[in-house]
Design a protein around this motif. Structure first.
Motif, PDB file in Angstrom:
ATOM      1  N   ALA A  89     -22.770  83.289  42.604  1.00 42.87           N
ATOM      2  CA  ALA A  89     -22.643  84.177  41.455  1.00 42.87           C
ATOM      3  C   ALA A  89     -21.779  85.363  41.859  1.00 42.87           C
ATOM      4  O   ALA A  89     -21.880  85.864  42.982  1.00 42.87           O
ATOM      5  N   CYS A  90     -20.924  85.808  40.938  1.00 48.63           N
ATOM      6  CA  CYS A  90     -20.043  86.938  41.227  1.00 48.63           C
ATOM      7  C   CYS A  90     -19.411  87.439  39.936  1.00 48.63           C
ATOM      8  O   CYS A  90     -19.570  86.838  38.870  1.00 48.63           O
ATOM      9  N   ARG A  91     -18.681  88.538  40.049  1.00 51.34           N
ATOM     10  CA  ARG A  91     -17.868  89.003  38.932  1.00 51.34           C
ATOM     11  C   ARG A  91     -16.677  88.059  38.767  1.00 51.34           C
ATOM     12  O   ARG A  91     -16.050  87.660  39.750  1.00 51.34           O
ATOM     13  N   ILE A  92     -16.363  87.750  37.530  1.00 56.71           N
ATOM     14  CA  ILE A  92     -15.305  86.772  37.309  1.00 56.71           C
ATOM     15  C   ILE A  92     -13.942  87.290  37.760  1.00 56.71           C
ATOM     16  O   ILE A  92     -13.121  86.519  38.263  1.00 56.71           O
ATOM     17  N   GLU A  93     -13.697  88.581  37.618  1.00 57.19           N
ATOM     18  CA  GLU A  93     -12.394  89.102  38.020  1.00 57.19           C
ATOM     19  C   GLU A  93     -12.196  89.004  39.519  1.00 57.19           C
ATOM     20  O   GLU A  93     -11.071  88.823  39.986  1.00 57.19           O
ATOM     21  N   TRP A  94     -13.295  89.137  40.285  1.00 56.70           N
ATOM     22  CA  TRP A  94     -13.161  88.975  41.735  1.00 56.70           C
ATOM     23  C   TRP A  94     -12.747  87.553  42.054  1.00 56.70           C
ATOM     24  O   TRP A  94     -11.830  87.322  42.868  1.00 56.70           O
ATOM     25  N   LEU A  95     -13.382  86.574  41.430  1.00 55.82           N
ATOM     26  CA  LEU A  95     -13.067  85.182  41.721  1.00 55.82           C
ATOM     27  C   LEU A  95     -11.655  84.825  41.274  1.00 55.82           C
ATOM     28  O   LEU A  95     -10.952  84.075  41.956  1.00 55.82           O
ATOM     29  N   ARG A  96     -11.248  85.359  40.147  1.00 55.41           N
ATOM     30  CA  ARG A  96      -9.870  85.114  39.696  1.00 55.41           C
ATOM     31  C   ARG A  96      -8.850  85.709  40.646  1.00 55.41           C
ATOM     32  O   ARG A  96      -7.692  85.289  40.677  1.00 55.41           O
ATOM     33  N   GLY A  97      -9.271  86.694  41.447  1.00 54.47           N
ATOM     34  CA  GLY A  97      -8.363  87.329  42.395  1.00 54.47           C
ATOM     35  C   GLY A  97      -8.257  86.638  43.736  1.00 54.47           C
ATOM     36  O   GLY A  97      -7.478  87.078  44.595  1.00 54.47           O
ATOM     37  N   VAL A  98      -9.015  85.557  43.949  1.00 56.31           N
ATOM     38  CA  VAL A  98      -8.918  84.819  45.215  1.00 56.31           C
ATOM     39  C   VAL A  98      -7.565  84.132  45.275  1.00 56.31           C
ATOM     40  O   VAL A  98      -7.231  83.323  44.398  1.00 56.31           O
ATOM     41  N   GLN A 138     -15.394  83.756  29.329  1.00 55.03           N
ATOM     42  CA  GLN A 138     -15.138  85.028  28.669  1.00 55.03           C
ATOM     43  C   GLN A 138     -16.198  86.088  28.964  1.00 55.03           C
ATOM     44  O   GLN A 138     -16.238  87.125  28.306  1.00 55.03           O
ATOM     45  N   THR A 139     -17.055  85.830  29.951  1.00 58.74           N
ATOM     46  CA  THR A 139     -18.090  86.787  30.328  1.00 58.74           C
ATOM     47  C   THR A 139     -17.692  87.520  31.610  1.00 58.74           C
ATOM     48  O   THR A 139     -16.861  87.022  32.377  1.00 58.74           O
ATOM     49  N   PRO A 140     -18.281  88.692  31.883  1.00 60.18           N
ATOM     50  CA  PRO A 140     -17.905  89.440  33.084  1.00 60.18           C
ATOM     51  C   PRO A 140     -18.407  88.817  34.393  1.00 60.18           C
ATOM     52  O   PRO A 140     -17.869  89.114  35.456  1.00 60.18           O
ATOM     53  N   PHE A 141     -19.439  87.976  34.304  1.00 59.43           N
ATOM     54  CA  PHE A 141     -19.984  87.345  35.499  1.00 59.43           C
ATOM     55  C   PHE A 141     -19.929  85.828  35.349  1.00 59.43           C
ATOM     56  O   PHE A 141     -19.938  85.298  34.230  1.00 59.43           O
ATOM     57  N   VAL A 142     -19.905  85.139  36.490  1.00 58.26           N
ATOM     58  CA  VAL A 142     -19.874  83.681  36.479  1.00 58.26           C
ATOM     59  C   VAL A 142     -20.839  83.142  37.523  1.00 58.26           C
ATOM     60  O   VAL A 142     -20.979  83.710  38.613  1.00 58.26           O
TER      61      VAL A 142
END
Length: 212
Positions: free
Chosen positions: A134-143, A74-78
């Protein structure tokens, strides 16, 4: 509020996962362990160490574990960490995360340095396979198709290049991994490693065919 969550995909890592969780907690981050259908006490050990555990009933591969774990973040970064790390320190996590949170980079990829000859050599020879990121979570969810890849690191790295994402390798002095041959016994670990490289090669060859 924490800006980042540590996400650890794990499969049969009861001997090492607790220490990785402990270091992440010491660094000040909440931890999610995505148990990829382990047959040992990985889930129990991770939970006892302070992690939230998301468990897949069947072993489906690291990509599926990551996708399941991301749903609980639930955080912006992972921060992504492997469950079999040794020599990990809180400053390694801060070093990975800082350039991403500050906006200098979109992703960092950790590379072992002075952690052990074999793990250093393997990590430096194929740094795009590193599970420390490490990255923004929304970027990773977009893979795309993340959950379908048993070994998702080539897919993630490929997506970096296709999207012109800003990224860099970050040295992690003193950190390394337990070799698969040591964890599973030499021959079983060796076969496991060959299977991993076979699947990765199949991904790259398939990518070239799709590109052509």
């Amino acid at each position: 509020m924490n800006q980042a969550t540590v996400l650890i995909p794990a499969y049969n890592e009861e001997t090492t996962v607790a220490e990785v969780v402990r270091v992440a907690r010491q660094a000040g981050y909440p931890v999610v362990v995505a148990d990829d259908g382990s047959k040992d006490r990985t889930s129990e050990v991770a939970r006892e160490a302070g992690a939230k555990v998301v468990r897949l009933e069947l072993n489906r591969g690291k990509g599926a574990a990551l996708a399941a774990g991301l749903a609980a973040v639930q955080t912006p970064f992972v921060l992504l960490l492997d469950a079999d790390l040794v020599g990990l320190k809180p400053e390694h996590l801060h070093r990975l995360l800082e350039p991403v949170v500050s906006g200098k980079l979109d992703m960092t990829i950790g590379v072992f340095s002075s952690g052990g000859f074999l793990t250093d050599f393997g990590n430096r020879a194929t740094p795009y396979l590193s599970g420390q990121r490490a990255c923004r979570i929304e970027w990773l969810r977009g893979v795309p198709h993340l959950a379908l890849e048993r070994w998702p690191e080539p897919l993630i790295t490929d997506h970096l290049r296709k999207t012109n994402t800003r990224w860099a390798y970050i040295p992690l002095p003193g950190a390394s991994q337990v070799m698969k041959e040591k964890k599973r016994g030499f021959w079983k670990g060796f076969r496991y490693r060959l299977g991993m490289y076979r699947d990765i090669l199949r991904y790259w060859l398939g990518g070239r065919r799709r590109a052509g």
